[in-house]
Design an enzyme around this catalytic site. Structure first.
Site, PDB file in Angstrom:
ATOM      1  N   GLU A   1       2.092  -7.598  11.975  1.00  0.00           N
ATOM      2  CA  GLU A   1       1.605  -6.821  10.874  1.00  0.00           C
ATOM      3  C   GLU A   1       2.376  -7.168   9.782  1.00  0.00           C
ATOM      4  O   GLU A   1       3.552  -7.482   9.451  1.00  0.00           O
ATOM      5  CB  GLU A   1       2.320  -5.539  11.591  1.00  0.00           C
TER       6      GLU A   1
ATOM      7  N   GLN B   1       0.856  -1.227  -0.019  1.00  0.00           N
ATOM      8  CA  GLN B   1       0.064   0.029   0.045  1.00  0.00           C
ATOM      9  C   GLN B   1       0.958   1.286   0.079  1.00  0.00           C
ATOM     10  O   GLN B   1       2.169   1.219   0.265  1.00  0.00           O
ATOM     11  CB  GLN B   1      -0.836  -0.022   1.257  1.00  0.00           C
TER      12      GLN B   1
ATOM     13  N   ASP C   1      -6.767  -5.421  14.955  1.00  0.00           N
ATOM     14  CA  ASP C   1      -6.330  -4.039  14.755  1.00  0.00           C
ATOM     15  C   ASP C   1      -6.158  -4.057  13.189  1.00  0.00           C
ATOM     16  O   ASP C   1      -5.191  -3.363  12.723  1.00  0.00           O
ATOM     17  CB  ASP C   1      -5.501  -3.513  15.502  1.00  0.00           C
ATOM     18  N   SER C   2      -7.239  -4.302  12.364  1.00  0.00           N
ATOM     19  CA  SER C   2      -6.996  -4.435  10.956  1.00  0.00           C
ATOM     20  C   SER C   2      -7.585  -2.990  10.233  1.00  0.00           C
ATOM     21  O   SER C   2      -7.371  -1.785  11.077  1.00  0.00           O
ATOM     22  CB  SER C   2      -7.726  -5.329  10.297  1.00  0.00           C
TER      23      SER C   2
ATOM     24  N   HIS D   1      -7.385   3.217  20.341  1.00  0.00           N
ATOM     25  CA  HIS D   1      -6.585   2.266  20.856  1.00  0.00           C
ATOM     26  C   HIS D   1      -6.942   1.873  22.254  1.00  0.00           C
ATOM     27  O   HIS D   1      -6.879   0.712  22.699  1.00  0.00           O
ATOM     28  CB  HIS D   1      -5.129   2.742  20.738  1.00  0.00           C
TER      29      HIS D   1
HETATM   30  N1  SAM Z   1      -7.073   1.958  13.348  1.00  0.00           N
HETATM   31  C1  SAM Z   1      -6.753   1.611  11.608  1.00  0.00           C
HETATM   32  C2  SAM Z   1      -8.151   1.740  11.155  1.00  0.00           C
HETATM   33  O1  SAM Z   1      -8.965   1.038  11.896  1.00  0.00           O
HETATM   34  O2  SAM Z   1      -8.368   2.024  10.111  1.00  0.00           O
HETATM   35  C3  SAM Z   1      -5.823   0.566  11.517  1.00  0.00           C
HETATM   36  C4  SAM Z   1      -4.636   0.471  11.886  1.00  0.00           C
HETATM   37  S1  SAM Z   1      -3.445  -0.474  11.546  1.00  0.00           S
HETATM   38  C5  SAM Z   1      -2.540   0.685  10.717  1.00  0.00           C
HETATM   39  C6  SAM Z   1      -4.061  -1.593  10.305  1.00  0.00           C
HETATM   40  C7  SAM Z   1      -2.982  -2.339   9.738  1.00  0.00           C
HETATM   41  O3  SAM Z   1      -3.529  -3.752   9.397  1.00  0.00           O
HETATM   42  C8  SAM Z   1      -1.909  -1.845   8.482  1.00  0.00           C
HETATM   43  O4  SAM Z   1      -0.869  -1.507   9.033  1.00  0.00           O
HETATM   44  C9  SAM Z   1      -2.155  -3.137   7.645  1.00  0.00           C
HETATM   45  O5  SAM Z   1      -0.754  -3.251   6.861  1.00  0.00           O
HETATM   46  C10 SAM Z   1      -2.340  -4.127   8.506  1.00  0.00           C
HETATM   47  N2  SAM Z   1      -2.748  -5.338   8.003  1.00  0.00           N
HETATM   48  C11 SAM Z   1      -3.577  -5.583   6.720  1.00  0.00           C
HETATM   49  N3  SAM Z   1      -3.958  -6.782   6.368  1.00  0.00           N
HETATM   50  C12 SAM Z   1      -3.149  -7.681   7.189  1.00  0.00           C
HETATM   51  C13 SAM Z   1      -3.164  -9.085   7.393  1.00  0.00           C
HETATM   52  N4  SAM Z   1      -3.611  -9.872   6.687  1.00  0.00           N
HETATM   53  N5  SAM Z   1      -2.148  -9.332   8.445  1.00  0.00           N
HETATM   54  C14 SAM Z   1      -1.585  -8.559   9.341  1.00  0.00           C
HETATM   55  N6  SAM Z   1      -1.673  -7.312   9.136  1.00  0.00           N
HETATM   56  C15 SAM Z   1      -2.544  -6.499   8.283  1.00  0.00           C
END
Ligand code: SAM
Length: 276
Positions: free
Chosen positions: A105, A30, A154-155, A61
């Site tokens: 992550e 991304q 926390d996706s 959080h």
């Molecule tokens: N608080 C934010 C929201 O609700 O929009 C989300 C925060 S956090 C930055 C989301 C993270 O999930 C991203 O950094 C992304 O790269 C990660 N992510 C997405 N798909 C994933 C997967 N399959 N496994 C692990 N991490 C993943």
């Protein structure tokens, strides 16, 4: 002056006055940007969507972490899927019971950008109780049956690599990775703009867990300003569980307090009818 706009629907969105752009690179997954805003301070964007801002990240959080960590009698082993910004880890570290906190992550650039531009948010990533893995959350969980007391998903929006984190196979894998009495919490989108996503997630979780209940929080920079999290467990019903008292650190929280635990699960009628 430049303005940033994120569309939440084809006809509505949020617009913020911008200052400097501090970071702007494409990872294998991304576009990762860190920008200054005049109203909400520093902001992390992934593919043009607001993830974190200095001014309101505490709400997201605190609300993804504390309800489950206080409801669990002894949350020793905690897993955070996603959350590369470090905010959920920071909150989990406030629980002395949490002896092992793993962050999984998928995008290492998110962690790197957070360490560099959100040092207070990412500070917990170097704590000796914390293990940081750059990997896919589903693949990580498949290899760890019965590994965790609390799992926080926390996706982000169900697009790209995050789409699989909103599916029944993922929910079943999360359940298998929980120890007896385990609790999982999923960020579950805007109850106002994404009501169908929330409904589908809750109904699918209710097929996998004895209890699955959404709770709400006000997050100004997120779509519709109202956000949801869904609590899932085979242990006590969140609507009746008595959370642990926690410690003096609870008084320093800026959003969550014990009185909000059950109150956050009280849904407005338009959601109660939709979710049944
Ligand atoms: N608080 C934010 C929201 O609700 O929009 C989300 C925060 S956090 C930055 C989301 C993270 O999930 C991203 O950094 C992304 O790269 C990660 N992510 C997405 N798909 C994933 C997967 N399959 N496994 C692990 N991490 C993943």
């Amino acid at each position: 002056m430049a303005w940033f706009t994120e569309k939440h629907t084809p006809h509505a969105g949020i617009t913020l006055e911008l200052g400097k752009t501090l970071f702007d690179r494409k990872s294998g997954f991304q576009r990762v940007q860190v920008v200054e805003t005049l109203e909400f301070g520093r902001m992390l964007l992934l593919d043009g969507c607001v993830m974190v801002t200095d001014r309101d990240e505490f709400i997201y959080h605190e609300m993804i972490a504390h309800p489950a960590l206080l409801a669990h009698p002894n949350p020793e082993r905690v897993l955070i899927v996603g959350g590369g910004d470090g905010g959920s880890v920071r909150e989990a570290l406030k629980h002395p019971e949490a002896r092992s906190i793993e962050l999984v992550e998928i995008d290492g650039m998110v962690i790197e950008a957070s360490r560099q531009w959100f040092p207070a948010l990412a500070a917990g990533l170097d704590d000796p109780r914390v293990a940081v893995r750059v990997a896919d959350g589903l693949a990580h969980l498949e290899g760890r049956p019965g590994g965790y007391d609390v799992i926080l998903v926390d996706s982000m929006d169900p697009v790209g690599e995050a789409a699989k984190l909103f599916t029944a196979p993922f929910f079943r894998t999360v359940k298998a990775a929980l120890r007896p009495g385990g609790i999982a919490v999923f960020q579950s989108e805007s109850p106002f703009y994404h009501t169908d996503i929330l409904r589908d997630l809750v109904l699918a979780l209710r097929k996998t867990f004895r209890h699955a209940a959404p709770y709400l929080a006000h997050i100004p920079t997120y779509p519709s300003g109202l956000w949801s999290f869904t609590y899932a467990t085979d242990a006590a019903d969140p609507l009746t569980v008595q959370p642990r008292a926690g410690g003096p650190w609870l008084n320093d929280l800026k959003y969550f307090h014990p009185g909000l635990f059950h109150a956050a699960f009280a849904l407005p009628n338009y959601l109660r009818t939709k979710l049944g």
